[in-house]
Motif scaffolding. Structure first.
Motif, short mmCIF file in Angstrom:
data_model
loop_
_atom_site.label_atom_id
_atom_site.label_comp_id
_atom_site.label_asym_id
_atom_site.label_seq_id
_atom_site.Cartn_x
_atom_site.Cartn_y
_atom_site.Cartn_z
N HIS A 174 0.85 -1.18 0.00
CA HIS A 174 0.00 0.00 0.00
C HIS A 174 0.89 1.24 0.00
CE1 HIS A 174 -3.87 -2.00 1.26
NE2 HIS A 174 -3.00 -2.93 1.55
N LEU A 175 0.62 2.17 -0.90
CA LEU A 175 1.34 3.43 -0.92
C LEU A 175 0.40 4.54 -0.49
CD1 LEU A 175 2.56 1.60 -3.49
CD2 LEU A 175 4.09 3.57 -3.58
N SER A 176 0.90 5.46 0.28
CA SER A 176 0.10 6.56 0.82
C SER A 176 0.50 7.86 0.13
CB SER A 176 0.35 6.68 2.33
OG SER A 176 1.64 7.23 2.57
N PRO A 177 -0.22 8.96 0.43
CA PRO A 177 0.14 10.25 -0.17
C PRO A 177 1.54 10.73 0.19
CG PRO A 177 -2.11 10.32 0.61
CD PRO A 177 -1.53 9.02 1.11
N LEU A 214 1.32 -2.33 -14.28
CA LEU A 214 -0.04 -1.94 -13.97
C LEU A 214 -0.24 -1.80 -12.46
CD1 LEU A 214 -2.79 -1.54 -15.49
CD2 LEU A 214 -3.35 -3.86 -14.75
N SER A 215 -0.84 -0.68 -12.05
CA SER A 215 -1.20 -0.46 -10.66
C SER A 215 -2.56 0.25 -10.66
CB SER A 215 -0.14 0.38 -9.95
OG SER A 215 -0.45 0.55 -8.57
N PHE A 216 -2.98 0.74 -9.50
CA PHE A 216 -4.23 1.49 -9.47
C PHE A 216 -4.29 2.42 -8.27
CE2 PHE A 216 -5.70 -2.45 -7.26
CZ PHE A 216 -6.24 -1.90 -6.10
N ILE A 217 -5.26 3.32 -8.33
CA ILE A 217 -5.54 4.23 -7.21
C ILE A 217 -6.80 3.74 -6.51
CG2 ILE A 217 -5.79 6.63 -6.51
CD1 ILE A 217 -3.31 6.09 -8.25
N ASN A 218 -6.74 3.63 -5.20
CA ASN A 218 -7.91 3.31 -4.38
C ASN A 218 -8.41 4.62 -3.77
OD1 ASN A 218 -9.83 2.36 -2.60
ND2 ASN A 218 -8.35 1.52 -1.14
N ARG A 224 -5.79 6.69 -1.41
CA ARG A 224 -5.98 8.12 -1.32
C ARG A 224 -7.15 8.45 -0.40
NH1 ARG A 224 -2.07 11.53 -2.90
NH2 ARG A 224 -3.72 12.97 -2.31
N PRO A 225 -7.09 9.59 0.31
CA PRO A 225 -8.19 9.97 1.20
C PRO A 225 -9.32 10.70 0.49
CG PRO A 225 -6.40 11.56 1.42
CD PRO A 225 -5.92 10.48 0.47
N GLU A 226 -9.12 11.10 -0.76
CA GLU A 226 -10.14 11.87 -1.47
C GLU A 226 -11.23 10.96 -2.05
OE1 GLU A 226 -6.20 13.93 -1.69
OE2 GLU A 226 -6.90 11.96 -2.40
N VAL A 227 -12.43 11.52 -2.16
CA VAL A 227 -13.53 10.85 -2.86
C VAL A 227 -13.41 11.15 -4.35
CG1 VAL A 227 -16.03 10.82 -3.19
CG2 VAL A 227 -15.08 10.96 -0.87
N ARG A 254 -18.32 15.72 -1.39
CA ARG A 254 -17.21 14.87 -1.83
C ARG A 254 -15.91 15.31 -1.15
NH1 ARG A 254 -20.85 14.61 -6.10
NH2 ARG A 254 -20.99 12.57 -7.15
N ASN A 255 -15.34 16.38 -1.61
CA ASN A 255 -14.06 16.85 -1.06
C ASN A 255 -14.17 18.34 -0.74
OD1 ASN A 255 -12.54 14.29 -1.63
ND2 ASN A 255 -13.04 14.85 -3.74
N PRO A 256 -14.80 18.68 0.38
CA PRO A 256 -14.98 20.10 0.73
C PRO A 256 -13.65 20.84 0.74
CG PRO A 256 -16.20 18.67 2.24
CD PRO A 256 -15.34 17.78 1.42
N GLY A 257 -13.64 21.99 0.11
CA GLY A 257 -12.43 22.80 0.11
C GLY A 257 -11.50 22.52 -1.06
N LEU A 258 -11.73 21.44 -1.81
CA LEU A 258 -10.88 21.16 -2.96
C LEU A 258 -11.47 21.86 -4.18
CD1 LEU A 258 -8.31 19.53 -3.50
CD2 LEU A 258 -9.75 17.61 -4.21
N ASP A 259 -10.76 22.88 -4.68
CA ASP A 259 -11.27 23.68 -5.79
C ASP A 259 -10.69 23.18 -7.11
OD1 ASP A 259 -8.65 24.55 -5.71
OD2 ASP A 259 -9.14 26.59 -5.05
N GLU A 260 -10.95 23.91 -8.19
CA GLU A 260 -10.49 23.47 -9.51
C GLU A 260 -8.97 23.33 -9.55
OE1 GLU A 260 -12.06 25.57 -12.88
OE2 GLU A 260 -14.08 25.67 -12.03
N ALA A 261 -8.26 24.27 -8.98
CA ALA A 261 -6.80 24.18 -8.97
C ALA A 261 -6.33 23.00 -8.14
CB ALA A 261 -6.20 25.48 -8.43
#
Length: 369
Positions: free
Chosen positions: A3-6, A129-133, A166-169, A195-202
């Motif tokens: 498992h890899l974390s941020p 091949l890997s993936f993001i959870n 990843r912790p994001e939805v 979903r991810n309050p505070g996460l804007d377009e940037a």
């Protein structure tokens, strides 16, 4: 299984990126429908359509099918017969694997540098091949989700795959990629505060650059009326190759979808790819007839097609525009068989073929070495 974390090197750091859907697949992952209440009493018809979809996909590539109990597995086995399907017993809430499943990333192969070989015999290596959870919360807590949120970890175990947690939805249906550094999404979905309050377009642009290799993230305003995903991009607008985008249009000015689709079309015509070149934009009609479900108007769409090895499965609704949609899409996929299949029952759940599939790209599963 690592498992890899941020805090670990990102996928981008290690050369991984999300390939486009038309890249070669190793398999398609799906979940078998099981709950008649979720389908408002239409489970039998839904399973019949699912079986036809699974059998069609299995003609071209292996299907990895999640089933939640004895009854589901027996029903699926009886309907699917000798199709190329592998069954996995997994606790499930629902079937929308595009959104709760893993999002695969791939690192293109290089050459072997094994010191036991002469340098003149360097061998090409297959892609890794890997993936993001990502976290899944059923589109902002609209339905039960706890079991479905665990599906990527099951897939990791089945493949023995190192992957990033990843912790994001983030839902797969909310993002389109062209395989050449461009991503496409909607503000109505990604920017919800559930979903991810505070996460804007940037913030999303930076996140998806590091995780999925998206160098340029493009935004449309919104999706279809009564789409419980808050307007996933895969219900309205899709890449068909690096430079071509097909997008839904509604000519009836009195239809609630008309204005949003018209704004999206104008925006797309002014967008450019990672090299600053305009895209080719192809208009795709929505179904002509209004479809009513248990909770109001349904969001049927032809844009929710699924691209596989040698085929494209396109939803059909017994609608006057069914044939026209196939005629528009077929030239966009040279070398692939464009197949229309019924989705009139499946749409009762709010989605269609792309929503219930998740491609596993071809490649050697990465163990995290």
């Amino acid at each position: 299984m690592r498992h890899l974390s941020p805090t670990d090197p990102t996928p981008r750091d290690l050369g991984f990126a999300m390939p486009p859907e038309w890249a070669p697949h190793a398999a398609t992952w799906m979940s078998w429908p099981a709950d008649d209440d979720l389908w408002f009493g239409h489970l039998e018809d839904v399973r019949a359509e699912f079986a036809e979809l699974v059998r069609t996909i299995a003609r071209f590539e292996s299907v990895q099918l999640l089933v939640r109990d004895d009854e589901s597995e027996q029903d699926a086995r009886e309907r699917l017969g000798s199709a190329d399907v592998k069954f996995h017993r997994v606790p499930l809430d629902d079937v929308w694997l595009r959104d709760n499943g893993p999002i695969f990333v791939r690192r293109e192969g290089g050459v072997s540098n094994d010191e036991t070989r002469a340098t003149s015999s360097l061998d090409p290596q297959p892609p890794s091949l890997s993936f993001i959870n990502w976290r899944f919360n059923a589109w902002g807590g609209k339905f039960d989700w706890e079991n479905d949120d665990r599906v990527p970890e099951y897939v990791a175990g089945a493949l023995n795959a190192a992957h990033w947690d990843r912790p994001e939805v983030l839902e797969g249906g909310g993002l389109e990629v062209n395989g050449a550094g461009v991503g496409l999404t909607t503000r109505s979905c990604f920017l919800t505060d559930t979903r991810n309050p505070g996460l804007d377009e940037a913030g999303y642009a930076a996140l998806l650059r590091e995780t999925l290799g998206i160098e340029k993230l493009l935004w449309l305003d919104g999706g279809l009326e009564n789409d419980h995903t808050d307007g996933h991009i895969d219900t309205i607008t899709r890449f068909t190759d690096e430079r071509t985008i097909v997008t839904s249009v509604e000519p009836d000015e009195d239809d609630p979808n008309h204005e949003v689709m018209a704004r999206n079309l104008i925006a797309l015509r002014n967008m450019t790819d990672a090299q600053g070149r305009p895209f080719r934009i192809v208009e795709l009609p929505l179904p002509a007839n209004y479809l009513e479900g248990a909770e109001g108007r349904l969001p049927p769409t032809y844009a929710n097609f699924y691209i596989g090895n040698g085929f494209v499965a396109v939803p059909q609704y017994g609608d006057p525009n069914d044939r026209r949609a196939l005629e528009i899409l077929a030239p966009l996929f040279p070398g692939r068989e464009v197949i229309g299949l019924s989705s009139r029952a499946i749409i009762q759940g709010g989605g269609s073929f792309h929503c219930v599939t998740q491609q596993q790209p071809a490649g050697t599963v990465w163990k995290g070495e």
